[in-house]
Design a protein around this motif. Sequence first.
Motif, PDB file in Angstrom:
ATOM      1  N   THR A 181      57.195  36.152 -68.655  1.00 39.22           N
ATOM      2  CA  THR A 181      57.174  37.653 -68.488  1.00 39.22           C
ATOM      3  C   THR A 181      58.824  37.886 -68.082  1.00 39.22           C
ATOM      4  O   THR A 181      59.452  37.004 -67.523  1.00 39.22           O
ATOM      5  N   ALA A 182      59.262  39.006 -68.347  1.00 40.19           N
ATOM      6  CA  ALA A 182      60.529  39.639 -67.495  1.00 40.19           C
ATOM      7  C   ALA A 182      60.014  40.438 -66.380  1.00 40.19           C
ATOM      8  O   ALA A 182      59.813  41.571 -66.365  1.00 40.19           O
ATOM      9  N   GLY A 183      59.750  39.614 -65.256  1.00 43.96           N
ATOM     10  CA  GLY A 183      59.698  40.299 -64.158  1.00 43.96           C
ATOM     11  C   GLY A 183      58.303  40.039 -63.572  1.00 43.96           C
ATOM     12  O   GLY A 183      58.058  40.333 -62.088  1.00 43.96           O
ATOM     13  N   ASN A 226      52.328  42.346 -66.887  1.00 46.79           N
ATOM     14  CA  ASN A 226      53.708  42.695 -67.378  1.00 46.79           C
ATOM     15  C   ASN A 226      53.756  42.365 -68.775  1.00 46.79           C
ATOM     16  O   ASN A 226      53.747  41.141 -69.298  1.00 46.79           O
ATOM     17  N   SER A 261      62.714  32.795 -69.313  1.00 46.30           N
ATOM     18  CA  SER A 261      63.318  33.314 -70.565  1.00 46.30           C
ATOM     19  C   SER A 261      63.077  32.067 -71.829  1.00 46.30           C
ATOM     20  O   SER A 261      63.184  32.471 -72.706  1.00 46.30           O
ATOM     21  N   TRP A 306      58.656  37.221 -72.656  1.00 54.36           N
ATOM     22  CA  TRP A 306      60.257  36.890 -73.155  1.00 54.36           C
ATOM     23  C   TRP A 306      59.947  35.751 -73.704  1.00 54.36           C
ATOM     24  O   TRP A 306      60.793  35.091 -74.648  1.00 54.36           O
ATOM     25  N   THR A 359      61.566  36.153 -63.966  1.00 49.33           N
ATOM     26  CA  THR A 359      61.865  36.393 -65.343  1.00 49.33           C
ATOM     27  C   THR A 359      62.047  35.024 -66.045  1.00 49.33           C
ATOM     28  O   THR A 359      63.171  34.311 -65.684  1.00 49.33           O
ATOM     29  N   TYR A 382      65.432  32.993 -65.704  1.00 56.65           N
ATOM     30  CA  TYR A 382      66.830  33.887 -65.895  1.00 56.65           C
ATOM     31  C   TYR A 382      67.460  33.960 -64.567  1.00 56.65           C
ATOM     32  O   TYR A 382      66.917  34.618 -63.696  1.00 56.65           O
TER      33      TYR A 382
END
Length: 200
Positions: A82-84, A65, A110, A69, A108, A124
């Motif tokens: 990462t975001a996901g 991914n 942050s 972030w 996720t 997150y």
Amino acid sequence: TFGGGVFLSTNSGMSWTAVNVGLTNSSLRSLTVSGTNLFAGTQGGLYLSTNNGTNWTAVNTGITNTFIWSLAASGTRLFAGTAGAGVFLSTNNGTSWSVASNGFTNSTISCFAVMGTNLFAGVYGGGVSLSTDNGTSWTTASTGLTDTDVRTLAVIGTNLFAGTYSNGGVFLSTNNGAGGSAVNTGLTAKQTLALAVSGT
């Protein structure tokens, strides 16, 4: 910056120059330094510069991914959130990456913070997680954290500060996240996106 790429100042911020050659995605979320290497996390992957931003090269082998972030360097290890897809680890300056997300219930990431051999990740909507084995495994470290939307972390000595976004403000833990409390006296706006340390 988000949309303008990376800018460099050599005079304490009095003036800035864009340094984006090779940076094909200009929506940055994070920067970190590891030795003489500068890494930039973007919404379209991770980039490395070995010459203070004059040139950038994509370094995403193994990352599934590429919405990066957050970034952190701990010794010779580099972590990308990462975001996901959780956390990825590189031990060779970004040449290759492997998954380092065992124990995460939310994927996720942050922000990160390094405290000695402890690595903290702000999640997150998922509070704070702690790894004591270089990202091999993670445990929840959110006791006392009434707002779990953690966007920024900072360390002063053995104190861990977490800035949250859903109006919880800033929280302090003195025991690696095993317990914590809000520290918001005088903070009139509580959506906290960034913390920075200067001395104490």
